[in-house]
Design a protein around this motif. Structure first.
Motif, short mmCIF file in Angstrom:
data_model
loop_
_atom_site.label_atom_id
_atom_site.label_comp_id
_atom_site.label_asym_id
_atom_site.label_seq_id
_atom_site.Cartn_x
_atom_site.Cartn_y
_atom_site.Cartn_z
N GLY A 241 0.81 -1.23 -0.01
CA GLY A 241 -0.11 -0.15 0.06
C GLY A 241 0.73 1.10 -0.01
O GLY A 241 0.59 2.31 -0.76
N LEU A 242 1.94 1.44 0.90
CA LEU A 242 2.74 2.27 0.79
C LEU A 242 3.44 2.73 -0.52
O LEU A 242 3.75 3.60 -1.09
N ASN A 243 3.91 1.50 -1.22
CA ASN A 243 4.30 1.74 -2.43
C ASN A 243 3.29 2.10 -3.40
O ASN A 243 3.70 2.94 -4.36
N THR A 244 2.12 1.80 -3.28
CA THR A 244 0.89 2.37 -4.39
C THR A 244 0.76 3.69 -4.19
O THR A 244 0.60 4.54 -4.88
N LEU A 245 0.79 3.85 -2.72
CA LEU A 245 0.67 5.42 -2.34
C LEU A 245 1.67 6.38 -3.16
O LEU A 245 1.35 7.57 -3.56
N GLU A 246 2.75 5.91 -3.15
CA GLU A 246 4.14 6.77 -3.96
C GLU A 246 3.99 6.80 -5.43
O GLU A 246 3.93 7.65 -6.12
N HIS A 247 3.42 5.53 -6.06
CA HIS A 247 3.27 5.57 -7.56
C HIS A 247 1.96 5.84 -8.11
O HIS A 247 2.04 6.16 -9.34
N GLN A 248 1.05 5.40 -7.44
CA GLN A 248 -0.44 5.37 -8.07
C GLN A 248 -1.26 5.93 -7.10
O GLN A 248 -2.21 5.44 -6.47
N PRO A 249 -1.17 7.16 -6.61
CA PRO A 249 -1.97 7.83 -5.60
C PRO A 249 -3.46 7.96 -5.77
O PRO A 249 -4.35 8.14 -4.99
N ALA A 250 -3.87 8.03 -7.23
CA ALA A 250 -5.32 8.24 -7.26
C ALA A 250 -6.02 6.81 -7.08
O ALA A 250 -7.13 6.76 -6.67
N LYS A 251 -5.19 5.74 -7.14
CA LYS A 251 -5.79 4.35 -6.70
C LYS A 251 -5.91 4.36 -5.24
O LYS A 251 -6.93 3.71 -4.78
N ILE A 252 -5.00 4.86 -4.55
CA ILE A 252 -5.11 4.81 -2.90
C ILE A 252 -6.13 5.58 -2.78
O ILE A 252 -7.16 5.40 -1.78
N ALA A 253 -6.52 6.94 -3.22
CA ALA A 253 -7.68 7.68 -2.91
C ALA A 253 -9.06 6.87 -3.34
O ALA A 253 -9.95 7.18 -2.38
N ALA A 254 -9.08 6.36 -4.11
CA ALA A 254 -10.26 5.43 -4.59
C ALA A 254 -10.50 4.36 -3.72
O ALA A 254 -11.50 4.00 -3.12
N MET A 255 -9.19 3.71 -3.25
CA MET A 255 -9.34 2.56 -2.27
C MET A 255 -9.84 2.99 -0.94
O MET A 255 -10.69 2.29 -0.35
N GLU A 256 -9.43 4.32 -0.49
CA GLU A 256 -9.75 4.47 0.72
C GLU A 256 -11.04 5.38 0.90
O GLU A 256 -11.65 5.71 1.80
N GLY A 257 -11.72 5.87 -0.46
CA GLY A 257 -12.76 6.54 -0.48
C GLY A 257 -12.69 8.09 -0.12
O GLY A 257 -13.55 8.70 0.29
N HIS A 258 -11.43 8.54 -0.34
CA HIS A 258 -11.04 9.95 -0.03
C HIS A 258 -11.45 10.83 -1.12
O HIS A 258 -10.81 10.86 -2.45
N TRP A 259 -12.10 11.93 -1.08
CA TRP A 259 -12.52 12.97 -2.14
C TRP A 259 -11.69 14.24 -1.99
O TRP A 259 -11.10 14.74 -3.06
N GLU A 260 -11.55 14.68 -0.51
CA GLU A 260 -10.78 15.88 -0.50
C GLU A 260 -9.12 15.59 0.16
O GLU A 260 -8.45 16.28 -0.40
N GLY A 261 -8.85 14.50 0.63
CA GLY A 261 -7.65 14.17 1.21
C GLY A 261 -7.25 15.19 2.27
O GLY A 261 -8.01 15.81 2.98
N GLY A 262 -5.94 15.21 2.65
CA GLY A 262 -5.17 16.17 3.36
C GLY A 262 -4.74 15.37 4.54
O GLY A 262 -4.84 14.16 4.62
N ALA A 263 -4.50 16.11 5.73
CA ALA A 263 -3.91 15.73 6.86
C ALA A 263 -5.07 14.94 7.81
O ALA A 263 -6.35 15.48 7.79
N ARG A 264 -4.90 14.11 8.75
CA ARG A 264 -5.49 13.70 9.71
C ARG A 264 -6.94 12.98 8.89
O ARG A 264 -8.22 13.15 9.22
N ALA A 265 -6.79 12.24 8.05
CA ALA A 265 -7.86 11.72 6.96
C ALA A 265 -8.26 10.39 7.73
O ALA A 265 -7.71 9.60 8.38
#
Length: 468
Positions: A241-265
């Motif tokens: 997951g950490l590797n995916t966050l580095e190389h494919q952040p859009a996928k991580i955002a979809a996996m987590e269901g985050h629209w806004e992102g940011g700190a303390r997500a």
């Protein structure tokens, strides 16, 4: 959703690869399990291990055959449905797939014959070597296929010139940034899948009071492996997951269901993603936990889907839920490992029928987790076929028509339902029949009797008067 050639080709490929991936996912671990049994048979001479090896080798042979057939059909689609993709990436992925055939598939096919038919025709050590080489071939095949697939997610060692990729560094191609994480994560998933099948079948035999000694060995060894690999898989998944966050952040955002992102997500446990409104409905989450998991810091920045253009976002709902299904099954596997340790320490591993029923119910969990993880990975890569460089829409065969793909997709569904339905039925029948039962104590005597010269059968000595 319009049923154009692109979406139909994607559905067809997803259908075929979903069938195909189930069989290698099972046979890779099963081949290694057979190696363990053959090694124990070679070292101890206990016919129990030989009987188990013969039994699971039959299951392996059928599963291997169905995997080969589905794999061949899948590769033909590279030319029929995805000819533009084949042209664009052929210089990179063509050799990798060829390496898999030459180094792995030929190795498996050559020594599978000795494994299946050479048990009483070659020395035990040679038969054991054949089992080792078949197992090594299955792992080597996974190496090349996952290297090729990982390259499409994290392309490296090649440059795009005039619409085609040209290799600049083969080491960078093979060992691309996501490959080590995908390989270890997938191989561990394969071993867990096999472990739960062996444990579930062994538990079924204990529940039905059949093949008790075989079942005890299978249950003990399978659960021992699960206890080691289930927590390890969680660690490997985190690293992946950490590797995916580095190389494919859009996928991580979809996996987590985050629209806004940011700190303390927050870590979202449940939600209904609404892509049109760019929000989640009925969201339930734990504040700050996603930042801790993904960045190992409560103040870590987590990507949001709104940071990416709409046409560069993956389908959110599918990726969101398949990821949660995979994680949920991983937690179930961890719970099984913990229960196993408790029951073993209490001496109730072979008598706790409720646990045996749980193991029978868990037989398909490994397959479901692999499909869920594969959907998360591949759908999460969209709209790219080579991440960030080539779109999936640009990889489909230009001359395809909706009618042609619809006909081929329907034919695949019908033929696969017949062939793989029959194959699965036969596998279940073999599992119900079970292994051959041989008494270890009497087996050596039986072998001595089998090789002892036979005396001619004679009638009792009787005095017979010819006159009578």
């Amino acid at each position: 959703m319009d049923l154009d050639p692109l979406i139909l080709s994607r559905i067809q490929f997803a259908f075929v690869i979903s069938f195909h991936i189930l069989f290698p996912s099972f046979t890779v671990g099963l081949a290694c399990w057979i190696v363990v049994l053959e090694g124990l048979w070679l070292r101890t001479g206990r016919t129990l291990y030989r009987s188990l090896s013969e039994f699971w080798t039959k299951i392996f042979a059928i599963s291997f055959g169905m995997g080969v057939v589905s794999g061949i059909v899948m590769t033909y689609q590279f030319g029929t449905n995805w000819s533009r993709w084949s042209d664009i990436v052929g210089n990179v992925l063509g050799p990798l797939i060829q390496y898999e055939v030459v180094t792995a598939f030929f190795l498996e096919a050559a020594f599978l014959g000795i494994l299946l038919f050479g048990r009483d025709r070659v020395p035990r050590s040679v038969h054991f070597m054949a089992a080792c080489l078949v197992a090594f071939g299955t792992v080597l095949s996974s190496f090349w296929i996952l290297s090729a697939n990982s390259w499409m997610h994290t392309p490296a060692g090649a440059e795009l010139r005039d619409g085609r990729f040209f290799v600049t560094d083969w080491w960078a191609v093979v060992f691309n940034p996501s490959f080590p994480y995908r390989l270890t994560h997938m191989l561990t998933a394969m071993f867990l899948t096999t472990g739960f099948v062996v444990a579930g079948v062994s538990a079924f035999y204990l529940l039905t009071r059949r093949f008790t000694e075989h079942a005890r060995v299978g249950l003990r060894m399978a659960l021992g492996m699960i206890t080691v690999l289930a927590p390890l898989q969680i660690v490997l998944g985190d690293l992946h997951g950490l590797n995916t966050l580095e190389h494919q952040p859009a996928k991580i955002a979809a996996m987590e269901g985050h629209w806004e992102g940011g700190a303390r997500a927050p870590m979202i446990l449940f939600a209904l993603p609404d892509e049109e409104a760019e929000m989640n409905r009925w969201e339930v989450g734990i504040p700050g936990l996603a930042s801790i998991i993904l960045t190992h810091s409560p103040d870590g920045e987590v990507p949001g889907l709104k940071q990416f253009p709409r046409d560069e976002r993956p389908p959110v709902a599918i990726v969101f839920w398949t990821f949660r299904l995979m994680v949920a099954i991983g937690l179930v596997m961890l719970a099984v490992a913990v229960i196993h340790v408790i029951l073993r320490l209490r001496g109730r591993l072979y008598t706790a029928e409720w646990f045996h029923r749980l193991l029978v119910a868990c037989v398909p969990t490994g397959f479901i987790a692999i499909l869920a993880g594969w959907f998360t990975t591949e759908i999460g890569r969209q709209p790219w076929v080579v991440y960030g460089l080539v779109r999936t829409a640009d990889a489909v065969t230009p001359s395809l028509t909706t009618t042609a793909v619809l006909i081929s997709l329907t034919a695949f569904v019908v033929v696969y339902a017949i062939i793989y339905g029959a194959g699965t039925y036969y596998l279940l029948r073999l599992l119900r029949i079970g292994p051959a039962v041989t008494d270890d104590a009497t087996a050596p005597m039986a072998r001595q009797e089998a090789h002892r010269p036979k005396r001619p059968l004679s009638l009792p000595d009787q005095s017979i008067d010819p006159a009578e």
